[in-house]
Write an enzyme that holds these catalytic residues in place. Structure first.
Site, PDB file in Angstrom:
ATOM      1  N   ASP A   1       0.957  -1.279   0.003  1.00  0.00           N
ATOM      2  CA  ASP A   1      -0.014   0.078  -0.014  1.00  0.00           C
ATOM      3  C   ASP A   1       0.762   1.238   0.074  1.00  0.00           C
ATOM      4  O   ASP A   1       1.890   1.326   0.782  1.00  0.00           O
ATOM      5  CB  ASP A   1      -1.023  -0.011   1.277  1.00  0.00           C
ATOM      6  CG  ASP A   1      -1.876   1.082   1.162  1.00  0.00           C
ATOM      7  OD1 ASP A   1      -2.548   1.415   0.275  1.00  0.00           O
ATOM      8  OD2 ASP A   1      -1.817   1.952   2.255  1.00  0.00           O
TER       9      ASP A   1
ATOM     10  N   GLU B   1       1.831   0.021  -4.906  1.00  0.00           N
ATOM     11  CA  GLU B   1       1.022   0.776  -5.444  1.00  0.00           C
ATOM     12  C   GLU B   1       1.458   2.191  -5.335  1.00  0.00           C
ATOM     13  O   GLU B   1       2.008   2.770  -4.454  1.00  0.00           O
ATOM     14  CB  GLU B   1      -0.499   0.899  -4.355  1.00  0.00           C
ATOM     15  CG  GLU B   1      -1.473   1.999  -4.590  1.00  0.00           C
ATOM     16  CD  GLU B   1      -2.392   2.405  -3.511  1.00  0.00           C
ATOM     17  OE1 GLU B   1      -3.445   3.060  -3.655  1.00  0.00           O
ATOM     18  OE2 GLU B   1      -1.826   2.262  -2.244  1.00  0.00           O
TER      19      GLU B   1
END
Length: 527
Positions: free
Chosen positions: A211, A279
């Site tokens: 993330d 990401e």
């Protein structure tokens, strides 16, 4: 419990991730096994056969760690345990074992840039300025007038700094105030996070989704971000109503020091044959950062940016421009493409696609160079659900309603059966309402219909797996002829010619061998 990754069990291709198809599961909304209205790990295990039947290579599971759920699991209070609402570590072990039986690799979502303010690390860090973890988070004194130390903004709105009365200092939070940022300039923090990776690797995971990978490191001088001219602003990372778009975030993220940590993480993953997809959240330099983070064999295997997660349906010229940009700035790296995920409006609604359009775009995705992610329910053609304000759960949507309705519309429960209002997701009241319009697209109904979208998804994925040129080959001779996108994929003597009509008007091109199965030039993206 020590369990081997699937790669260590089976051996085989160490580059399994290159060209892989990854299925994303949002645990709260996949399958509830207990009747409390919230999906869980045992529920995922029950539905792994569905995922395997699509022909995908891996499943990515969004966070299931212990959390106060202010950001629904992306605020972690214990990295090495399962939140009771999702089950237990034993449930996770059972999930890994069943997935591996089905030859599915399991990738878990690690949120390393920040923790919950309920994490024990933060509790100790905020106690005073002299404890062992005093430097584990990003603390800073106020300016002489008491205001925050610089102009950095939070993606969730307002300043990225929160005053703490215990330490009489501000702490950094790029997201919610309850998500304080870890200080990657502190070696002990990096080692603690590597310990987290080691814990899950030893438990048998096959990789990680990372993330906000470009948010890990901040500028240690805390310099102000420069203003971003109006003409350069876009909504690919934050909605336009959010002042976050008014800055170029060169100091609050994207720092070059991040590379050193990524090398350390890759070294921990290597003995397990594990892979990671990062990401990259940046509206201006996402592809360049992707190229930096995936170059060579000692950094991350894959990253994704937001170019194909944007609000405007990409036409042939847009796809060409993105791929040419990747070739320029990430020639030595590897992209992972997606059209939908848990953070953006579902693409059939975002791009106003018919089923024919959905067929065209999934086939295109399977023919592009890079790996690919499919988001749960995408194979059913689920649209974005309309959520009443009173039913909203997402703090992002609550903050910016009604101009931005948040992310709940893409997070509603999966529909497995059409014979009850909960779609077979739960025997209790679901945490988000099941969209009534989704019931007609339930998995059991589509399985019984040979013409349903789910069967095309299987065929498109099988096309990719059958032809190594589509999974791992070069991408060459990409050109645009009106609304038609054409390119060639090559790998070890295999050559595939691809053509896609990305409009709703029939087009004619020169006859040649086409790999764009059932998405050829007579079937447009909207018709």
């Amino acid at each position: 419990m020590k369990m081997e990754s699937l790669q260590k069990q089976l051996g085989g291709d160490a580059n399994w991730w290159r060209g892989a198809v990854i299925y994303q599961v949002y645990p709260r909304s996949f399958q509830d096994s207990t009747g409390d209205g919230i999906g869980d790990l045992a529920g995922i295990t029950q539905r792994l056969d569905h995922i395997a039947s699509l022909g995908v290579d891996a499943v990515w599971i969004s966070p299931f760690f212990t959390s106060p759920m202010k950001d629904y699991g992306y605020d972690v209070s214990d990295y090495c345990d399962v939140d009771p609402m999702f089950g237990t570590l034993a449930d996770f072990d059972a999930l890994i074992a069943r997935a591996h039986e089905l030859n599915l690799r399991v990738m878990i979502d690690l949120v390393l840039s920040h923790t919950s303010d309920q994490h024990a690390w933060f509790g100790e860090s905020r106690a005073d300025r002299d404890n062992d973890k005093a430097n584990w988070y990003v603390w800073a004194d106020p300016k002489p007038d008491g205001t925050p130390p610089n102009n950095w903004l939070s993606i969730f709105g307002g300043p990225a700094w929160q005053w703490d009365s215990r330490r009489q200092q501000y702490y950094l939070h790029n997201f919610l105030t309850s998500q304080p940022d870890l200080n990657f300039h502190e070696p002990q923090v990096q080692e603690a996070l590597l310990d987290v990776a080691r814990f899950w690797l030893a438990r048998g995971v096959d990789g990680f989704r990372l993330d906000t990978i470009n948010f890990y490191v901040h500028d240690d001088q805390l310099r102000d971000n420069p203003a971003l001219p109006v003409e350069r602003r876009n909504a690919s990372i934050a909605p336009m109503v959010n002042p976050y778009n008014h800055q170029e975030h060169i100091y609050s993220k994207n720092r070059p020091e991040n590379i050193d940590f990524l090398r350390k993480l890759r070294a921990e993953m290597a003995p397990f044959g594990a892979a990671a997809v990062g990401e990259v959240g940046d509206a201006l330099r996402g592809l360049e950062i992707m190229g930096q983070y995936t170059a060579g064999d000692d950094l991350m295997q894959m990253c994704y940016a937001f170019e194909l997660l944007s609000g405007t349906q990409p036409d042939a010229a847009r796809i060409r421009d993105v791929m040419e940009h990747v070739a320029d700035v990430a020639a030595d790296g590897w992209a992972c493409w997606a059209f939908s995920n848990h953070d953006v409006q579902r693409h059939v609604s975002r791009w106003n696609l018919s089923d024919a359009g959905a067929r065209c775009f999934i086939t295109l995705l399977m023919c592009l160079r890079g790996s690919a992610c499919i988001y749960q329910g995408e194979e059913l053609g689920l649209s974005e659900a309309e959520i009443d304000f009173d039913d909203l759960q997402d703090p992002y949507g609550i903050e910016f309603w009604p101009e931005f309705k948040g992310r709940d519309g893409c997070r509603t429960p999966m529909v497995w059966t059409a014979d009850n209002g909960n779609g077979g997701f739960s025997d209790g009241k679901p945490w988000l309402p099941v969209a009534a319009e989704h019931l007609s697209r339930a998995a059991n109904r589509q399985e019984a219909d040979p013409q349903a979208l789910i069967h095309h998804y299987r065929a498109a994925i099988a096309l990719r797996k059958t032809h190594p040129a589509l999974a791992k080959g070069t991408l060459e001779d990409m050109r645009v002829e009106g609304s038609v996108l054409r390119f060639t994929r090559r790998f070890e003597g295999q050559e595939m010619h691809c053509a896609f009509n990305l409009s709703d008007t029939a087009q004619t091109i020169e006859n040649e061998t086409l790999a764009a199965w059932q998405a050829n030039v007579t079937e447009g993206a909207n018709g």
